[in-house]
Design a protein around this motif. Structure first.
Motif, short mmCIF file in Angstrom:
data_model
loop_
_atom_site.label_atom_id
_atom_site.label_comp_id
_atom_site.label_asym_id
_atom_site.label_seq_id
_atom_site.Cartn_x
_atom_site.Cartn_y
_atom_site.Cartn_z
N VAL A 82 8.10 -65.09 74.96
CA VAL A 82 8.20 -64.89 73.52
C VAL A 82 6.79 -64.70 72.98
N ASP A 83 6.68 -64.08 71.83
CA ASP A 83 5.39 -63.89 71.19
C ASP A 83 4.96 -65.20 70.54
N SER A 84 3.72 -65.62 70.76
CA SER A 84 3.24 -66.89 70.20
C SER A 84 3.32 -66.88 68.67
N ALA A 85 3.25 -65.73 68.03
CA ALA A 85 3.35 -65.65 66.57
C ALA A 85 4.73 -66.07 66.09
N ASP A 86 5.74 -66.00 66.97
CA ASP A 86 7.10 -66.38 66.61
C ASP A 86 7.39 -67.86 66.85
N VAL A 87 6.40 -68.60 67.35
CA VAL A 87 6.60 -70.01 67.67
C VAL A 87 5.89 -70.84 66.59
N ALA A 88 6.65 -71.69 65.93
CA ALA A 88 6.09 -72.54 64.89
C ALA A 88 5.18 -73.61 65.50
N ALA A 89 4.11 -73.91 64.81
CA ALA A 89 3.20 -74.97 65.26
C ALA A 89 3.91 -76.32 65.14
N PRO A 90 3.60 -77.26 66.04
CA PRO A 90 4.22 -78.58 65.98
C PRO A 90 3.87 -79.29 64.67
N GLU A 91 4.81 -80.10 64.17
CA GLU A 91 4.57 -80.85 62.94
C GLU A 91 3.65 -82.04 63.18
N ASP A 92 3.70 -82.62 64.37
CA ASP A 92 2.88 -83.78 64.72
C ASP A 92 1.43 -83.30 64.94
N PRO A 93 0.46 -83.86 64.21
CA PRO A 93 -0.94 -83.42 64.38
C PRO A 93 -1.53 -83.75 65.74
N GLU A 94 -0.87 -84.63 66.51
CA GLU A 94 -1.34 -84.99 67.85
C GLU A 94 -0.64 -84.19 68.94
N GLU A 95 0.15 -83.19 68.56
CA GLU A 95 0.87 -82.36 69.53
C GLU A 95 0.33 -80.94 69.44
N PHE A 96 0.18 -80.31 70.61
CA PHE A 96 -0.39 -78.97 70.66
C PHE A 96 0.42 -78.09 71.59
N LEU A 97 0.46 -76.81 71.29
CA LEU A 97 1.07 -75.84 72.18
C LEU A 97 0.00 -75.40 73.18
N ASP A 98 0.43 -75.10 74.39
CA ASP A 98 -0.52 -74.72 75.45
C ASP A 98 -1.47 -73.62 75.00
N HIS A 99 -0.93 -72.58 74.36
CA HIS A 99 -1.78 -71.44 74.00
C HIS A 99 -2.83 -71.81 72.95
N GLN A 100 -2.63 -72.91 72.21
CA GLN A 100 -3.63 -73.34 71.25
C GLN A 100 -4.86 -73.93 71.95
N LEU A 101 -4.66 -74.48 73.14
CA LEU A 101 -5.74 -75.16 73.86
C LEU A 101 -6.49 -74.26 74.82
N VAL A 102 -5.80 -73.26 75.37
CA VAL A 102 -6.45 -72.37 76.34
C VAL A 102 -7.60 -71.63 75.68
#
Length: 179
Positions: free
Chosen positions: A92-112
């Motif tokens: 899926v396109d990362s633009a179609d994935v909502a960011a997590p609501e929890d400030p301590e949770e991250f999506l993989d592509h945000q960290l790479v």
């Protein structure tokens, strides 16, 4: 950026269903009926006239069966066509994935790609990818000399993730990067 959410496995039954190795935390959302998933570059059939993997597949139905996700895609009507899909990565396109609501949770592509630094600001490398291990997630650190190192993604070792600043601050025990 495309995010891999699954990999098609073997066919299930004779009507075109396939098993899917799930690679997302939200399989019910990613494999909901009507969802369009991009595929890895289409495989080139070995025989003229053989079925080709399309650039996109639309989920017709998905269900869990004995701990496995089974998915039916529109237009995949038989076991032979389902077999041709084996090994296909679904994204899926990362633009179609909502960011997590929890400030301590991250999506993989945000960290790479984030810089990995010590509290004093010494640059240790950058995050190459995230490995999801049973005990904890691991940051795969690409060192400047080309080696890689694994850092457990736990608060004690990764006290700060600064997405806006493009960095991850780590406090590591001595010798961890030498393993």
């Amino acid at each position: 950026m495309l995010l891999v959410v699954g990999r098609i496995g073997k066919p299930h039954g004779i009507r075109g269903e396939v098993t899917v190795e799930v690679r997302t935390d939200e399989p019910e959302a990613r494999f909901a009926p009507g969802t369009v998933l991009r595929t890895a570059p289409g495989a080139v059939p070995s025989e003229p006239g053989a079925w080709r993997v399309p650039a996109e597949l639309t989920v017709e139905a998905a269900r869990w069966h004995q701990g496995r996700m089974l998915v039916a895609f529109e237009g995949v009507l038989g076991r032979d066509v389902a077999e041709a899909l084996r090994g296909t990565l679904l994204s899926v396109d990362s633009a179609d994935v909502a960011a997590p609501e929890d400030p301590e949770e991250f999506l993989d592509h945000q960290l790479v790609g984030l810089a990995v630094v010590t509290p004093a600001g010494e640059r240790l490398g950058e995050v190459a990818r995230i490995d999801h291990a049973p005990a904890s997630d691991l940051l795969v650190l690409r060192r400047p000399e080309g080696r890689t190192a694994l850092i457990p993604f736990v608060k004690a070792m990764v006290p700060e993730v600064d997405l806006a600043g493009g960095r991850v601050v780590v406090e590591l025990p001595g010798g961890l990067l030498d393993l």
